[in-house]
Scaffold this active site. Structure first.
Site, PDB file in Angstrom:
ATOM      1  N   GLY A   8       0.814  -1.214   0.000  1.00 16.56           N
ATOM      2  CA  GLY A   8       0.000   0.000   0.000  1.00 16.56           C
ATOM      3  C   GLY A   8       0.846   1.262   0.000  1.00 16.56           C
ATOM      4  O   GLY A   8       0.424   2.314   0.477  1.00 16.56           O
ATOM      5  N   ILE A   9       2.033   1.177  -0.579  1.00 15.02           N
ATOM      6  CA  ILE A   9       2.970   2.306  -0.499  1.00 15.02           C
ATOM      7  C   ILE A   9       2.510   3.493  -1.339  1.00 15.02           C
ATOM      8  O   ILE A   9       2.944   4.625  -1.111  1.00 15.02           O
ATOM      9  CB  ILE A   9       4.384   1.844  -0.927  1.00 15.02           C
ATOM     10  N   LEU A  75      -0.446  -2.073   4.652  1.00 15.19           N
ATOM     11  CA  LEU A  75      -1.340  -0.912   4.532  1.00 15.19           C
ATOM     12  C   LEU A  75      -2.250  -1.064   3.318  1.00 15.19           C
ATOM     13  O   LEU A  75      -3.086  -0.199   3.064  1.00 15.19           O
ATOM     14  CB  LEU A  75      -0.514   0.366   4.362  1.00 15.19           C
ATOM     15  N   SER A  79      -9.521   0.871   0.698  1.00 18.03           N
ATOM     16  CA  SER A  79      -9.453   1.621   1.951  1.00 18.03           C
ATOM     17  C   SER A  79     -10.676   2.486   2.186  1.00 18.03           C
ATOM     18  O   SER A  79     -10.787   3.150   3.203  1.00 18.03           O
ATOM     19  CB  SER A  79      -8.204   2.503   1.969  1.00 18.03           C
ATOM     20  N   SER A 124      -8.722  -1.107  11.556  1.00 16.35           N
ATOM     21  CA  SER A 124      -9.530   0.098  11.371  1.00 16.35           C
ATOM     22  C   SER A 124     -10.643   0.213  12.404  1.00 16.35           C
ATOM     23  O   SER A 124     -11.246  -0.788  12.801  1.00 16.35           O
ATOM     24  CB  SER A 124     -10.155   0.060   9.972  1.00 16.35           C
ATOM     25  N   GLU A 126     -13.442   1.024  11.770  1.00 20.95           N
ATOM     26  CA  GLU A 126     -14.675   0.528  11.138  1.00 20.95           C
ATOM     27  C   GLU A 126     -15.058  -0.860  11.641  1.00 20.95           C
ATOM     28  O   GLU A 126     -16.203  -1.279  11.485  1.00 20.95           O
ATOM     29  CB  GLU A 126     -14.511   0.491   9.617  1.00 20.95           C
ATOM     30  N   TYR A 148     -16.253  -3.284   4.273  1.00 18.43           N
ATOM     31  CA  TYR A 148     -14.886  -2.908   4.630  1.00 18.43           C
ATOM     32  C   TYR A 148     -14.580  -3.292   6.080  1.00 18.43           C
ATOM     33  O   TYR A 148     -13.550  -3.908   6.380  1.00 18.43           O
ATOM     34  CB  TYR A 148     -14.720  -1.392   4.438  1.00 18.43           C
ATOM     35  N   ARG A 182      -4.756  12.775   1.109  1.00 18.13           N
ATOM     36  CA  ARG A 182      -5.974  11.980   1.200  1.00 18.13           C
ATOM     37  C   ARG A 182      -6.705  12.042  -0.141  1.00 18.13           C
ATOM     38  O   ARG A 182      -6.885  13.142  -0.692  1.00 18.13           O
ATOM     39  CB  ARG A 182      -6.848  12.590   2.288  1.00 18.13           C
ATOM     40  N   PHE A 186     -12.698  10.425   0.220  1.00 19.69           N
ATOM     41  CA  PHE A 186     -12.950  10.635   1.645  1.00 19.69           C
ATOM     42  C   PHE A 186     -13.549  12.027   1.836  1.00 19.69           C
ATOM     43  O   PHE A 186     -13.215  12.966   1.114  1.00 19.69           O
ATOM     44  CB  PHE A 186     -11.654  10.492   2.448  1.00 19.69           C
TER      45      PHE A 186
END
Ligand code: GDP
Length: 319
Positions: A8-9, A75, A79, A124, A126, A148, A182, A186
């Site tokens: 997830g870089i 990561l 997402s 998370s 969530e 998720y 971000r 989001f």
């Protein structure tokens, strides 16, 4: 030199984590799937890139076997809660199932090398779904209400399973964390981008799904600092990463308009059911006492500072 593989870089957290680990002297490796033009963030210079896919466990294992990392930080995944509603199967595979591939490969590597291989998972908030317990702690019941959250819950449990087996497997239970990096899927970045456009006169309206949801919004680089502390801890454990302060989407909107000097904003914002969730947690608020007392973490930026940094960046992008 200690080596680390980061998945997830190319996302917000991955880019900050790569910068941090390179600065700390780590040999940083990344598993990357996409074509370069699809990256959210450029891969940070100095990172060794390995092609691989979370849907292809053999590619993950091959990279782990080749690099022989001291640490793996996961990561990667779908997402966005919003995206998980439109792609629940992909979310289950990438955000959930792939973690079993990574943990199994980490375990096998540890067995082969006869030295510890550490694993840190981005869990998370969530996972807590519509928890009525406020604030949530590491002991709050896991009861997700989105695809998720369910996928993250599976991965989180599996991290605990491997910890029980003898792997240094830790998880950071991350609350919402924001920055100029971000993506606009989001709500925070969506708001700061639109407020910047309204300020520049290129937009007249901000459309949102709901103004009442409350979230515990922090500064992404602080959450990356928490990941590093959790990776270096003496004992693998689960840690809530949160500021302990919640705000509504309405508060975020007001702070963003305030940052550009607009105090009368109600007529510029409208609700649009297209952006409302099928089910949504009304409040997410985390208690990070354990992380603060055990590993010395604390957030460095206030809510207002996070909002202002994002709005300033979006104004600069518009020129
Ligand atoms: P999440 O908490 O990981 O889902 O992060 P988001 O930034 O996507 O959403 C935060 C909160 O904002 C959730 O309660 C959303 O339902 C709410 N929200 C309200 N309007 C919007 C919108 O237009 N877009 C998004 N993404 N979220 C919205």
């Amino acid at each position: 030199m200690a080596s680390v593989i980061v998945t997830g870089i190319t996302g917000q957290d991955g880019s900050y984590l790569a910068e941090r680990l390179l600065g700390d002297g780590w040999d940083v490796h990344a598993i990357v799937r996409e074509e370069p033009h699809r990256f959210e963030q450029e891969v940070v210079a100095g990172v060794s890139v390995h092609r691989g896919d979370l849907l292809d466990s053999e590619s993950l294992r091959a990279t782990i076997d080749e690099v022989e990392p001291d640490l793996i930080v996961n990561l990667a995944g779908i997402s966005s809660v919003a995206q998980s509603w439109s792609q629940p199967e992909l979310t289950a595979r990438v955000t959930g199932f792939a973690v079993s591939s990574l943990l199994a490969a980490a375990w096998d590597l540890q067995e082969r090398l006869g030295r510890p291989v550490r694993f840190v998972q981005a869990s998370s908030s969530e996972m807590f779904g519509a928890a009525t317990e406020l604030p949530q702690t590491e002991r709050t019941a896991i009861a997700p209400i989105s695809p998720y959250g369910a996928a993250k819950a599976y991965a989180h449990h599996l991290v605990g399973v491997y910890r029980g087996r003898g792997l240094f497997a830790a998880s950071a239970i991350l609350y919402n964390h924001e920055s100029p990096r971000r993506p606009e899927t989001f709500v925070t970045r969506k708001i700061t981008q639109e407020v910047a456009r309204i300020k520049k006169g290129t937009s007249t309206e901000l459309l949102l799904g709901n103004l009442d949801a409350r979230r515990d919004w922090g500064w992404a680089p602080d959450y990356v600092d928490a990941l590093v502390r959790i990776a270096r801890a003496d004992v693998a454990d689960d840690f809530i990463v949160a500021t302990g302060v919640d705000h509504s989407v309405r508060d975020f909107v007001a702070a963003a308009f305030a940052a550009v000097g607009i105090s009368e904003w109600e007529h510029l914002v409208a609700l649009d059911p297209r952006f409302a969730r099928p089910v949504d947690a009304p409040v997410m608020l985390g208690d990070s006492s354990k992380l603060r007392s055990t590993l010395g973490w604390s957030p460095t930026r206030s809510f207002e500072q996070v909002v202002a940094a994002m709005v300033t960046h979006d104004l600069e992008l518009l020129g």
